[in-house]
Design an enzyme around this catalytic site. Structure first.
Site, PDB file in Angstrom:
ATOM      1  N   GLY A  43       0.727  -1.114  -0.181  1.00 43.52           N
ATOM      2  CA  GLY A  43      -0.004  -0.121   0.044  1.00 43.52           C
ATOM      3  C   GLY A  43       0.868   1.275   0.035  1.00 43.52           C
ATOM      4  O   GLY A  43       1.957   1.112   0.381  1.00 43.52           O
ATOM      5  N   CYS A  50       5.300  -5.924   1.635  1.00 45.53           N
ATOM      6  CA  CYS A  50       5.324  -4.671   1.601  1.00 45.53           C
ATOM      7  C   CYS A  50       4.704  -3.731   2.712  1.00 45.53           C
ATOM      8  O   CYS A  50       5.169  -4.077   3.965  1.00 45.53           O
ATOM      9  CB  CYS A  50       5.280  -3.989   0.199  1.00 45.53           C
ATOM     10  SG  CYS A  50       5.848  -2.563   0.061  1.00 45.53           S
ATOM     11  N   TYR A  51       3.709  -2.989   2.401  1.00 47.42           N
ATOM     12  CA  TYR A  51       3.055  -2.509   3.545  1.00 47.42           C
ATOM     13  C   TYR A  51       2.428  -3.239   4.474  1.00 47.42           C
ATOM     14  O   TYR A  51       2.552  -3.215   5.627  1.00 47.42           O
ATOM     15  CB  TYR A  51       1.988  -1.637   3.085  1.00 47.42           C
ATOM     16  CG  TYR A  51       1.314  -0.799   3.942  1.00 47.42           C
ATOM     17  CD1 TYR A  51       1.821   0.571   4.539  1.00 47.42           C
ATOM     18  CD2 TYR A  51       0.107  -1.161   4.552  1.00 47.42           C
ATOM     19  CE1 TYR A  51       1.200   1.184   5.506  1.00 47.42           C
ATOM     20  CE2 TYR A  51      -0.597  -0.550   5.635  1.00 47.42           C
ATOM     21  CZ  TYR A  51      -0.141   0.678   5.998  1.00 47.42           C
ATOM     22  OH  TYR A  51      -0.777   1.383   6.868  1.00 47.42           O
ATOM     23  N   HIS A 108       8.233  -7.671  -3.331  1.00 41.11           N
ATOM     24  CA  HIS A 108       6.601  -7.715  -3.821  1.00 41.11           C
ATOM     25  C   HIS A 108       7.094  -9.018  -4.660  1.00 41.11           C
ATOM     26  O   HIS A 108       7.507  -9.367  -5.756  1.00 41.11           O
ATOM     27  CB  HIS A 108       6.484  -6.697  -4.816  1.00 41.11           C
ATOM     28  CG  HIS A 108       5.955  -5.599  -4.230  1.00 41.11           C
ATOM     29  ND1 HIS A 108       4.585  -5.472  -3.969  1.00 41.11           N
ATOM     30  CD2 HIS A 108       6.532  -4.407  -3.947  1.00 41.11           C
ATOM     31  CE1 HIS A 108       4.472  -4.266  -3.326  1.00 41.11           C
ATOM     32  NE2 HIS A 108       5.511  -3.740  -3.398  1.00 41.11           N
ATOM     33  N   GLU A 153       5.032 -10.949  -6.039  1.00 45.18           N
ATOM     34  CA  GLU A 153       3.924 -11.179  -7.063  1.00 45.18           C
ATOM     35  C   GLU A 153       4.613 -10.727  -8.266  1.00 45.18           C
ATOM     36  O   GLU A 153       3.960 -10.727  -9.475  1.00 45.18           O
ATOM     37  CB  GLU A 153       2.573 -10.662  -6.648  1.00 45.18           C
ATOM     38  CG  GLU A 153       2.681  -8.867  -6.620  1.00 45.18           C
ATOM     39  CD  GLU A 153       3.238  -8.314  -5.514  1.00 45.18           C
ATOM     40  OE1 GLU A 153       2.745  -7.120  -5.033  1.00 45.18           O
ATOM     41  OE2 GLU A 153       3.719  -9.141  -4.656  1.00 45.18           O
ATOM     42  N   ASP A 172     -15.399 -14.700 -22.913  1.00 49.53           N
ATOM     43  CA  ASP A 172     -16.153 -14.869 -21.786  1.00 49.53           C
ATOM     44  C   ASP A 172     -17.777 -15.280 -22.068  1.00 49.53           C
ATOM     45  O   ASP A 172     -17.997 -16.329 -21.268  1.00 49.53           O
ATOM     46  CB  ASP A 172     -16.222 -13.417 -21.081  1.00 49.53           C
ATOM     47  CG  ASP A 172     -14.917 -12.741 -21.012  1.00 49.53           C
ATOM     48  OD1 ASP A 172     -13.915 -13.488 -20.929  1.00 49.53           O
ATOM     49  OD2 ASP A 172     -14.953 -11.447 -20.673  1.00 49.53           O
ATOM     50  N   SER A 173     -18.298 -14.901 -22.790  1.00 49.88           N
ATOM     51  CA  SER A 173     -19.844 -15.142 -23.084  1.00 49.88           C
ATOM     52  C   SER A 173     -19.732 -16.608 -23.643  1.00 49.88           C
ATOM     53  O   SER A 173     -20.502 -17.546 -23.371  1.00 49.88           O
ATOM     54  CB  SER A 173     -20.543 -14.277 -24.104  1.00 49.88           C
ATOM     55  OG  SER A 173     -19.907 -14.358 -25.312  1.00 49.88           O
ATOM     56  N   ALA A 174     -18.839 -17.022 -24.426  1.00 46.35           N
ATOM     57  CA  ALA A 174     -18.628 -18.363 -25.180  1.00 46.35           C
ATOM     58  C   ALA A 174     -18.413 -19.463 -23.928  1.00 46.35           C
ATOM     59  O   ALA A 174     -19.137 -20.290 -23.990  1.00 46.35           O
ATOM     60  CB  ALA A 174     -17.745 -18.540 -26.323  1.00 46.35           C
ATOM     61  N   LYS A 181      -9.150 -13.912 -16.533  1.00 45.93           N
ATOM     62  CA  LYS A 181      -9.262 -13.919 -17.789  1.00 45.93           C
ATOM     63  C   LYS A 181      -8.349 -15.426 -18.155  1.00 45.93           C
ATOM     64  O   LYS A 181      -9.013 -16.054 -18.936  1.00 45.93           O
ATOM     65  CB  LYS A 181      -8.593 -13.111 -18.779  1.00 45.93           C
ATOM     66  CG  LYS A 181      -8.799 -13.163 -20.151  1.00 45.93           C
ATOM     67  CD  LYS A 181     -10.372 -12.419 -20.528  1.00 45.93           C
ATOM     68  CE  LYS A 181     -10.605 -12.070 -21.979  1.00 45.93           C
ATOM     69  NZ  LYS A 181     -12.117 -11.539 -21.878  1.00 45.93           N
TER      70      LYS A 181
END
Length: 534
Positions: free
Chosen positions: A69, A96-97, A183, A185, A241-243, A389
C-alpha cells in the site's frame, strides 16, 4: 446491472474451496497477488482493508495475505491491522506495507531508514526457513518502500536483509506468520512465485487443487442447483467470456439454454460463421442468430463521434436482444415453460472493480450484453464471476470450446464500429475487415498470438495521404496497428513485434487492400493512451 430477482438468487460460486484472502491496502498489485495465488492452483479472493477481522473470518479463509500500500504505517490515518487477526489461527503473510503493518501490530519496529529502495534490489538471505527454502543466498527482488522494519517482533526469525531494510523477511513458523518487504507477485522478483508457493504449501499447508477440471465440476453443480428445470438465455457475443459462460451452462442444463447472437455487421471477417459453425458443433447449444446489419448501419449513418457511436450500437443491441428475448419467452410459454435466467460472462476483475464482490448488487456497469434495461426480470447466472481471464481460457479448453474462440483476443462490444475513425459505412467496414484479417493471419503465422494481449487494427477513414501504388499516384487511407501486451488491460505496453513480421503485414495490406496506402504502428503505452482508439 442487477435485476430485481437476481439479488435473491444464490450465486454460482465454488464455495467448496476455502479462499486465500488478499487484503487490499490500496496497492496497485492486489489483483496481481490474487492472480499469482491462482497460478499456484489455490483459490483466492480480494477483500478491502476496511473489512473487520470477524468479517474476514466469516469467509472461513484458508490463509490471509496482507498486500502492499502507499501509506506509512506510522502516519496519521494509515490503515492498521487488528492484532487479533494473528491470534485467529489462520496463516498470514505480509507483503511490503502488509509486512510492515504486521511487524508494527506484533511489537516490531518500523521506521524510515533514510535509504529508500525502488525497483530491482539485492537481497541477502541469512536463514531460509519455510519461506525462502531452496532460494539462493543472494537474489534480486522488486522493492518499493521508504520505510522499513528495523526490528522483528518477538518470536520471529529474520530471514533476509537488504541495504535499506534491516529486516527484509521474517517468519514465526509455530504461529504460521510470515512476511517479506519485497513484492514476490511481480515477475521482476527472481524467486517471487516460489516464495508465495512456499507460504501457501509449506506455511499454510494448502493443496494445489484450484484447477480447470475442478472449477468445471463445481460450477456445473452450482448452476444446476440455481436453475433447476427453468429455461435460460445467453447473449453470445462470440468473445471468450460469453462463449465459456454459455458452454458451462450448456454442460449443466443442456437444451434448457438458448443463446442469442446479434450480428450487427460490425464483426471481423469470418467471426459470425465461426460462432455458428464451430461453437455450436463443439457444444451442441441452441443458437438463434439475428442478422441486423442494415439496422445498425442505418442508425450509424453520418455519425463520426465515438461516444455517440457507442450509445447507438448499445441502444440498438438492447432493442434487438429484447425482440429475441420476447420470441424465446413466447415459444417457451407455448410449451408451458418459463424463462427465468440470463447468463452473463462477468469476470472476477469486474466484481472487484464494481465494489469488492460482496454480492450481485455490486455488479453495475460490468456486463456483456451492452446495457440491458433495469426492469428486466431475469435472474443472473454468472458462472465466471470468480475467475480471471486466463482461468476462463483454461476452463474453455476443458469444456472443448474451439481453440479459435478460447484464444481469441479481447474484442470490444461495439466491434469494428469503434475501430473506424470516421463514419461507419459498409465500404469502410470491408476495408478494415480485409486489413484486419491480414494482420491476424500474419501474427498467427509468426507464432506471436501468445505474446500479444490484443492487436486492434484501426482505419483512419477521415484521413487520406498521397502514395504511389502501381506507378500511379494514390490518395488512400492509413491503417494503424496497435499491438499491446497486458495482463488485465488496466495498463498495457506496446508489443515489440519483429520488423520482418511488420514488413510482411505492411506489404500485404498495401498490395491486397487497394484503398490503403500507409500502414503505421502505434507505440503508445497505456497510460497515456487507451488500447482502443475510440
Amino acid at each position: 446491472m442487477t435485476t430485481p430477482a437476481a439479488e435473491n438468487q444464490p450465486l454460482a460460486e465454488p464455495r467448496q474451496h476455502r479462499p486465500v484472502l488478499v487484503v487490499d491496502f490500496g496497492a496497485q498489485y492486489a489483483q496481481l497477488i490474487a492472480r499469482r495465488v491462482r497460478e499456484a492452483k489455490v483459490y483466492s479472493e480480494i477483500v478491502p482493508h476496511t473489512a473487520t477481522v470477524d468479517e474476514m473470518l466469516a469467509k472461513d479463509p484458508a490463509a490471509i495475505i496482507l498486500s502492499g500500500g502507499p501509506s506509512s504505517v506510522y502516519a496519521p490515518g494509515a490503515p492498521v491491522v487488528d492484532p487479533k487477526l494473528f491470534d485467529a489461527g489462520v496463516p498470514v503473510m505480509g507483503i511490503c506495507y502488509g509486512f510492515q503493518a504486521m511487524a508494527q501490530a506484533l511489537g516490531g519496529e518500523v521506521a524510515e531508514t533514510g535509504l529508500s529502495e525502488f525497483g530491482g534490489t539485492d537481497v541477502d538471505v541469512c536463514a531460509t526457513g519455510v519461506l525462502l527454502a531452496g532460494t539462493p543466498e543472494h537474489q534480486v527482488a522488486w522493492m518499493s518502500h521508504g520505510d522499513a522494519v528495523r526490528a522483528a517482533p518477538p518470536g520471529f526469525e529474520v530471514l533476509a536483509t537488504s541495504a535499506g531494510a534491516p529486516v527484509a523477511a521474517f517468519e514465526d513458523r509455530e504461529r504460521r506468520l510470515f512476511g517479506v518487504q519485497w513484492h514476490p507477485e511481480v515477475k521482476h522478483s527472481e524467486h517471487g512465485q516460489a516464495v508465495l508457493e512456499h507460504f501457501l504449501y509449506g506455511g499454510a499447508g494448502l493443496a494445489p487443487d484450484w484447477t480447470a477440471d475442478n472449477v468445471v465440476a463445481e460450477q456445473v453443480e452450482a448452476i444446476r442447483a440455481q436453475i433447476g428445470d427453468a429455461r435460460v438465455i445467453c447473449a453470445l457475443s462470440g468473445g471468450v467470456d460469453s462463449a465459456v459462460a454459455a458452454a458451462l451452462v450448456q454442460k449443466a442444463v443442456g437444451d434448457q439454454l438458448t443463446c442469442v447472437h446479434v450480428d450487427h455487421g460490425l464483426m471481423r471477417a469470418g467471426e459470425v460463421e465461426q460462432i455458428e459453425r464451430d461453437f455450436v458443433a463443439a457444444t451442441g447449444v441452441n443458437l438463434v442468430i439475428r442478422h441486423e446489419k442494415e439496422r445498425f448501419l442505418a442508425a450509424l449513418a453520418g455519425v463520426t463521434d465515438p461516444e455517440q457511436k457507442r450509445k447507438i450500437i448499445g441502444r440498438e443491441f438492447i432493442r434487438v436482444f429484447e425482440d429475441a428475448q420476447r420470441d424465446i419467452v413466447a415459444e417457451a410459454g407455448a410449451h408451458g415453460e418459463e424463462v427465468k435466467f440470463l447468463v452473463q460472462g462477468t469476470l472476477y476483475p469486474d466484481v472487484v472493480e464494481s465494489g469488492g464482490g460482496e454480492g450481485a448488487a455490486n455488479i453495475k456497469s460490468h456486463h456483456n450484453v451492452g446495457g440491458l434495461p433495469d426492469d428486466l426480470t431475469f435472474s443472473l447466472v454468472e458462472p465466471l464471476r470468480t475467475l480471471f481471464k486466463d482461468e476462463v481460457r483454461a476452463v474453455g479448453s476443458e469444456l472443448g470450446v474451439p481453440e479459435e474462440i478460447v484464444s481469441r483476443q479481447p474484442f470490444p462490444g461495439p466491434g469494428l464500429g469503434i475501430r473506424i475513425v470516421g463514419e461507419v459505412t459498409e465500404h469502410n467496414l470491408e476495408i478494415l475487415r480485409r486489413a484486419d484479417a491480414i494482420a491476424r493471419e500474419e501474427l498467427t503465422r509468426a507464432g506471436l498470438d501468445g505474446e500479444i494481449w490484443q492487436c486492434p487494427v484501426v482505419l483512419l477513414a477521415d484521413v487520406r495521404s498521397v502514395g504511389v501504388q502501381g506507378d500511379g499516384r494514390t490518395y488512400g487511407h492509413p491503417i494503424v496497428l496497435r499491438p499491446v501486451s497486458s495482463e488485465d488491460a488496466m495498463t498495457a505496453d506496446w508489443t515489440r513485434l519483429p520488423y520482418d513480421v511488420l514488413s510482411v503485414i505492411s506489404t500485404r495490406i498495401t498490395n491486397e487492400v487497394r484503398e490503403i496506402n500507409r500502414v503505421t504502428l502505434d507505440v503508445t503505452s497505456k497510460p497515456p493512451g487507451t488500447i482502443e482508439w475510440e
